[in-house]
Design a protein around this motif. Structure first.
Motif, PDB file in Angstrom:
ATOM      1  N   THR A 255       0.747  -1.202   0.056  1.00 19.43           N
ATOM      2  CA  THR A 255       0.112   0.078  -0.155  1.00 19.43           C
ATOM      3  C   THR A 255       0.859   1.211   0.017  1.00 19.43           C
ATOM      4  O   THR A 255       0.331   2.287  -0.269  1.00 19.43           O
ATOM      5  CB  THR A 255      -1.040  -0.051   1.232  1.00 19.43           C
ATOM      6  OG1 THR A 255      -0.157  -0.184   2.413  1.00 19.43           O
ATOM      7  CG2 THR A 255      -1.708  -1.013   1.174  1.00 19.43           C
ATOM      8  N   THR A 256       2.209   1.093   0.094  1.00 19.25           N
ATOM      9  CA  THR A 256       2.924   2.385   0.541  1.00 19.25           C
ATOM     10  C   THR A 256       4.013   2.578  -0.536  1.00 19.25           C
ATOM     11  O   THR A 256       4.411   3.824  -0.556  1.00 19.25           O
ATOM     12  CB  THR A 256       3.510   2.510   1.853  1.00 19.25           C
ATOM     13  OG1 THR A 256       4.539   1.554   1.901  1.00 19.25           O
ATOM     14  CG2 THR A 256       2.362   2.579   2.967  1.00 19.25           C
ATOM     15  N   SER A 257       4.502   1.571  -1.398  1.00 16.74           N
ATOM     16  CA  SER A 257       5.400   1.722  -2.203  1.00 16.74           C
ATOM     17  C   SER A 257       6.725   2.423  -1.781  1.00 16.74           C
ATOM     18  O   SER A 257       7.290   3.490  -2.235  1.00 16.74           O
ATOM     19  CB  SER A 257       4.822   2.393  -3.694  1.00 16.74           C
ATOM     20  OG  SER A 257       3.828   1.732  -4.244  1.00 16.74           O
ATOM     21  N   PRO A 258       7.321   1.797  -0.561  1.00 19.02           N
ATOM     22  CA  PRO A 258       8.285   2.524  -0.124  1.00 19.02           C
ATOM     23  C   PRO A 258       9.693   2.601  -0.668  1.00 19.02           C
ATOM     24  O   PRO A 258       9.841   1.629  -1.769  1.00 19.02           O
ATOM     25  CB  PRO A 258       8.450   1.841   1.331  1.00 19.02           C
ATOM     26  CG  PRO A 258       8.044   0.436   0.972  1.00 19.02           C
ATOM     27  CD  PRO A 258       6.735   0.497   0.041  1.00 19.02           C
ATOM     28  N   SER A 259      10.669   3.198  -0.351  1.00 16.23           N
ATOM     29  CA  SER A 259      11.980   3.364  -0.981  1.00 16.23           C
ATOM     30  C   SER A 259      12.820   2.305  -0.284  1.00 16.23           C
ATOM     31  O   SER A 259      13.878   1.718  -0.980  1.00 16.23           O
ATOM     32  CB  SER A 259      12.548   4.825  -1.050  1.00 16.23           C
ATOM     33  OG  SER A 259      11.911   5.755  -1.570  1.00 16.23           O
ATOM     34  N   LEU A 260      12.580   2.151   0.979  1.00 18.50           N
ATOM     35  CA  LEU A 260      13.456   1.056   1.660  1.00 18.50           C
ATOM     36  C   LEU A 260      12.642   0.422   2.752  1.00 18.50           C
ATOM     37  O   LEU A 260      11.695   0.857   3.217  1.00 18.50           O
ATOM     38  CB  LEU A 260      14.509   1.928   2.323  1.00 18.50           C
ATOM     39  CG  LEU A 260      15.681   2.429   1.919  1.00 18.50           C
ATOM     40  CD1 LEU A 260      16.449   3.106   2.574  1.00 18.50           C
ATOM     41  CD2 LEU A 260      16.559   1.208   1.105  1.00 18.50           C
ATOM     42  N   LEU A 261      13.187  -0.677   3.022  1.00 14.61           N
ATOM     43  CA  LEU A 261      12.724  -1.501   4.179  1.00 14.61           C
ATOM     44  C   LEU A 261      13.891  -1.582   5.179  1.00 14.61           C
ATOM     45  O   LEU A 261      14.661  -2.306   4.711  1.00 14.61           O
ATOM     46  CB  LEU A 261      12.142  -2.953   3.835  1.00 14.61           C
ATOM     47  CG  LEU A 261      11.841  -3.886   4.985  1.00 14.61           C
ATOM     48  CD1 LEU A 261      10.813  -3.548   5.942  1.00 14.61           C
ATOM     49  CD2 LEU A 261      11.651  -5.302   4.274  1.00 14.61           C
ATOM     50  N   TYR A 262      13.863  -1.209   6.560  1.00 13.12           N
ATOM     51  CA  TYR A 262      14.627  -1.299   7.387  1.00 13.12           C
ATOM     52  C   TYR A 262      14.262  -2.352   8.532  1.00 13.12           C
ATOM     53  O   TYR A 262      13.423  -2.057   9.264  1.00 13.12           O
ATOM     54  CB  TYR A 262      14.980   0.199   7.973  1.00 13.12           C
ATOM     55  CG  TYR A 262      16.017   0.339   9.099  1.00 13.12           C
ATOM     56  CD1 TYR A 262      17.286   0.128   8.999  1.00 13.12           C
ATOM     57  CD2 TYR A 262      15.607   0.428  10.452  1.00 13.12           C
ATOM     58  CE1 TYR A 262      17.969   0.078  10.053  1.00 13.12           C
ATOM     59  CE2 TYR A 262      16.438   0.636  11.387  1.00 13.12           C
ATOM     60  CZ  TYR A 262      18.095   0.304  11.386  1.00 13.12           C
ATOM     61  OH  TYR A 262      18.662   0.455  12.189  1.00 13.12           O
ATOM     62  N   VAL A 263      15.142  -3.350   8.749  1.00 16.56           N
ATOM     63  CA  VAL A 263      15.024  -4.240   9.762  1.00 16.56           C
ATOM     64  C   VAL A 263      16.319  -4.436  10.567  1.00 16.56           C
ATOM     65  O   VAL A 263      17.245  -4.365  10.063  1.00 16.56           O
ATOM     66  CB  VAL A 263      14.328  -5.507   9.115  1.00 16.56           C
ATOM     67  CG1 VAL A 263      12.960  -5.269   8.551  1.00 16.56           C
ATOM     68  CG2 VAL A 263      15.332  -5.825   7.853  1.00 16.56           C
ATOM     69  N   MET A 264      15.913  -5.131  11.756  1.00 11.46           N
ATOM     70  CA  MET A 264      17.408  -5.488  12.600  1.00 11.46           C
ATOM     71  C   MET A 264      17.177  -7.084  12.727  1.00 11.46           C
ATOM     72  O   MET A 264      16.566  -7.127  13.856  1.00 11.46           O
ATOM     73  CB  MET A 264      17.073  -4.595  13.617  1.00 11.46           C
ATOM     74  CG  MET A 264      17.655  -3.111  13.523  1.00 11.46           C
ATOM     75  SD  MET A 264      17.663  -2.042  14.990  1.00 11.46           S
ATOM     76  CE  MET A 264      15.873  -1.740  15.189  1.00 11.46           C
ATOM     77  N   PRO A 265      17.605  -7.565  11.854  1.00 13.73           N
ATOM     78  CA  PRO A 265      17.507  -9.070  12.161  1.00 13.73           C
ATOM     79  C   PRO A 265      18.425  -9.823  13.511  1.00 13.73           C
ATOM     80  O   PRO A 265      17.573 -10.714  13.973  1.00 13.73           O
ATOM     81  CB  PRO A 265      17.681  -9.954  11.024  1.00 13.73           C
ATOM     82  CG  PRO A 265      17.541  -9.023  10.054  1.00 13.73           C
ATOM     83  CD  PRO A 265      18.153  -7.689  10.644  1.00 13.73           C
ATOM     84  N   SER A 266      19.230  -9.331  13.839  1.00 10.56           N
ATOM     85  CA  SER A 266      20.459  -9.934  14.604  1.00 10.56           C
ATOM     86  C   SER A 266      20.994  -8.829  15.720  1.00 10.56           C
ATOM     87  O   SER A 266      22.084  -8.337  15.124  1.00 10.56           O
ATOM     88  CB  SER A 266      21.254 -10.682  13.941  1.00 10.56           C
ATOM     89  OG  SER A 266      20.948 -11.583  13.105  1.00 10.56           O
ATOM     90  N   PHE A 267      20.735  -8.458  16.484  1.00 12.73           N
ATOM     91  CA  PHE A 267      19.541  -8.837  17.270  1.00 12.73           C
ATOM     92  C   PHE A 267      18.647  -7.483  17.289  1.00 12.73           C
ATOM     93  O   PHE A 267      19.246  -6.342  17.657  1.00 12.73           O
ATOM     94  CB  PHE A 267      19.722  -9.262  18.747  1.00 12.73           C
ATOM     95  CG  PHE A 267      20.543 -10.564  18.721  1.00 12.73           C
ATOM     96  CD1 PHE A 267      19.713 -11.806  18.896  1.00 12.73           C
ATOM     97  CD2 PHE A 267      21.772 -10.936  18.500  1.00 12.73           C
ATOM     98  CE1 PHE A 267      20.340 -13.052  18.771  1.00 12.73           C
ATOM     99  CE2 PHE A 267      22.375 -11.964  18.393  1.00 12.73           C
ATOM    100  CZ  PHE A 267      21.608 -13.201  18.450  1.00 12.73           C
ATOM    101  N   HIS A 268      17.407  -7.659  17.284  1.00 12.73           N
ATOM    102  CA  HIS A 268      16.418  -6.301  17.292  1.00 12.73           C
ATOM    103  C   HIS A 268      16.831  -5.468  18.283  1.00 12.73           C
ATOM    104  O   HIS A 268      16.719  -5.906  19.605  1.00 12.73           O
ATOM    105  CB  HIS A 268      15.046  -6.635  17.249  1.00 12.73           C
ATOM    106  CG  HIS A 268      14.033  -5.655  17.168  1.00 12.73           C
ATOM    107  ND1 HIS A 268      13.529  -4.713  18.146  1.00 12.73           N
ATOM    108  CD2 HIS A 268      13.742  -4.789  16.083  1.00 12.73           C
ATOM    109  CE1 HIS A 268      12.692  -3.934  18.037  1.00 12.73           C
ATOM    110  NE2 HIS A 268      12.675  -3.838  16.772  1.00 12.73           N
ATOM    111  N   ASN A 269      16.840  -4.329  18.327  1.00 14.97           N
ATOM    112  CA  ASN A 269      17.044  -3.024  19.179  1.00 14.97           C
ATOM    113  C   ASN A 269      15.967  -2.091  19.356  1.00 14.97           C
ATOM    114  O   ASN A 269      15.556  -1.734  18.100  1.00 14.97           O
ATOM    115  CB  ASN A 269      18.487  -2.338  18.857  1.00 14.97           C
ATOM    116  CG  ASN A 269      18.595  -1.223  19.841  1.00 14.97           C
ATOM    117  OD1 ASN A 269      18.193  -1.163  21.044  1.00 14.97           O
ATOM    118  ND2 ASN A 269      19.728  -0.410  19.727  1.00 14.97           N
ATOM    119  N   PRO A 270      15.100  -2.451  20.366  1.00 11.32           N
ATOM    120  CA  PRO A 270      15.542  -2.555  21.930  1.00 11.32           C
ATOM    121  C   PRO A 270      14.989  -3.981  22.305  1.00 11.32           C
ATOM    122  O   PRO A 270      15.134  -4.099  23.445  1.00 11.32           O
ATOM    123  CB  PRO A 270      14.547  -1.540  22.259  1.00 11.32           C
ATOM    124  CG  PRO A 270      13.676  -1.346  21.709  1.00 11.32           C
ATOM    125  CD  PRO A 270      13.863  -1.430  20.356  1.00 11.32           C
TER     126      PRO A 270
END
Length: 500
Positions: A255-270
């Protein structure tokens, strides 16, 4: 009035700007007035901006309404604010020409960044989590001095992409973890933070949006906010499972057509969660289907608290289909944050564009630091195992102290990382508790500062990377602040005793 002019109407955002305003001697209302005046002089508050209502600011700062009224009146008498019925309290004309205060408009990492600038002082600050350097760092420094220095001194010193031997070591490290990598796919940066800055400059042009996890780490989100983008938050699994909710993620990407997806797989903060291999594959496939570039921030990847480092999933990029564009960011923070060596691994074309921006920023990171890093990267598995053993003890000690002194609080034991993600009971606000904690010598970052929507207000992060005696003192201070809040409550009808 525009949202920009009324951006502090909810109080919590202004509290982040004011920092530890209640420290020192004197009545609270004068200290509050002085802190607000400083914010005007610094440019954090500008002409025409409306301050929170007396009741709202009293609630968030955990003071009586009379304290806020007196502070506002003092500022009115000094000509700093104008107070009118129906219009509220607004900042009047400035004595100095307007200038940038260095903060990100709409950002939530203000207090965290400011604490790094100011230093912790007498406070126990929970705004950052970093270990002391491992002894192996000193060994690497000595080895560089003994064996590498002559060759390094003969080098002109300009390597915007990074020292070749370090890039090769990082490429070998990823290849060994199941992500085949060539040195041309690696750019060395001054910490993971700079890697995110460079990627934001490459990807965020014009009107854009970035899908992020909620909660997340606010200084990282402020890098994206600096480019004026919309942040689209996606929550984590409600049952504490695998990380980002893939069903909500699929909807957000569609629905948003973003430019980036930002994730923290190892290990998520916080939260300290570890994303499974299955979830990494799902995320990568979703991003490829919607043609969205993924930035995986693995700055804490060496912080496993249970199991063996050898069982860690490969980076998310290893599970991505060929059509996916995944940028892997990491650093030597788990070895020593003071080394300030990070990197981004990705497609050669993207790495080249980042390298051009890196050259414009600083012409390249210091060679001595990189030479030390080149001797440490091949030993990352060994170093992470030794670090994890110490962190397990620190995490267990903090949990023991909290269970003893603050049994009403709740948390999930993290898979890794450096902190506990603690929830206050009932309808208590961490924004309010943070003000009480300040008066007891602890700087708390409330969960609302880590969520783009200002939610997770009942949570806050407690780093456990401290010696046992510091953890004991930290919990004692938190317990005293909690007792104060339970005894008096945060509302203006029950004024709090100043604790200074």
């Amino acid at each position: 009035m525009s949202g920009e002019v009324d951006r502090f109407q909810h109080g919590a955002a202004l509290a982040m700007v004011l920092g530890d305003w209640s420290a020192g001697e004197g009545p609270l209302y004068r200290k509050l007035a002085a802190a607000l005046a400083r914010a005007v002089d610094d440019g954090a508050l500008t002409t025409g901006e409306r301050l929170p209502s007396e009741r709202e600011l009293a609630r968030v700062l955990a003071v009586s309404r009379a304290t806020v009224v007196a502070a506002y009146e003092e500022l009115r008498e000094r000509g700093v604010v104008d107070r009118r019925q129906g219009s509220g309290t607004r900042i009047t004309g400035r004595r100095k020409p307007p200038r940038s205060d260095g903060r990100v408009r709409g950002g939530q990492g203000t207090a965290i960044v400011q604490r790094l600038i100011d230093g912790p002082g007498s406070l126990i600050s929970l705004s950052y989590a970093a270990d002391a350097g491992l002894p192996e760092v000193a060994d690497a420094v000595h080895a560089v001095a003994a064996h590498d220095l002559t060759e390094l001194l003969a080098d002109p010193g300009y390597h915007p992409r990074g020292l070749p031997v370090l890039r090769a070591a990082i490429a070998d490290h990823y290849t060994a973890t199941g992500l085949p990598t060539e040195p041309e796919q690696v750019l060395v940066t001054s910490g993971a933070h700079q890697a995110l800055v460079l990627l934001a400059e490459v990807y965020l042009r014009g009107a854009a949006s970035v899908v992020v996890e909620a909660p997340s780490w606010s200084p990282c989100l402020d890098i994206f906010r600096q480019h004026g983008v919309d942040l689209v938050p996606v929550g984590l699994d409600a049952d504490g499972g695998d990380g980002i909710d893939v069903h909500a993620l699929a909807s957000a990407l569609a629905t948003t057509s973003p430019s980036l997806l930002y994730v923290m797989p190892s290990f998520h903060n916080p939260t300290g969660r570890l994303m499974s291999a299955t979830r990494r594959r799902q995320v990568a496939e979703l991003a490829a289907r919607h043609e969205v570039a993924v930035v995986e921030d693995n700055a804490y990847e060496g912080s496993l608290l249970s199991g063996d480092v050898a069982t860690m999933p490969a980076p998310l990029a290893a599970y991505a289909p060929a059509s996916a564009e995944v940028l892997t960011v990491a650093s030597l923070k788990g070895v020593w944050a003071g080394l300030r060596v990070g990197w981004v691994r990705g497609p050669v074309g993207v790495v080249e564009r980042c390298a051009r921006r890196k050259a414009m920023a600083d012409l390249g990171s210091p060679l001595l630091d990189q030479a030390v890093a080149a001797r440490l990267v091949p030993r990352l598995g060994e170093l992470r195992r030794s670090r994890s053993a110490v962190r397990r003890e620190q995490c267990a000690e903090l949990q023991r102290l909290l269970r003893h002194r603050l049994p009403e609080w709740s948390w999930r034991t993290p898979d890794g990382g450096s902190s506990l993600w603690v929830r206050l009971p009932g309808d208590h606000s961490a924004d309010v508790f943070a003000q009480l904690a300040l008066r007891h010598g602890v700087e708390v970052v409330p969960g609302s500062a880590m969520d783009p929507n200002g939610e997770h207000d009942a949570y806050f992060r407690i780093p456990f990377l401290r010696p046992p005696e510091v953890l004991a003192e930290l919990v004692n201070r938190l317990a005293a602040a909690w007792t104060e809040l339970q005894r008096h409550g945060p509302y203006d009808d029950l004024p709090l005793r100043p604790v200074v």
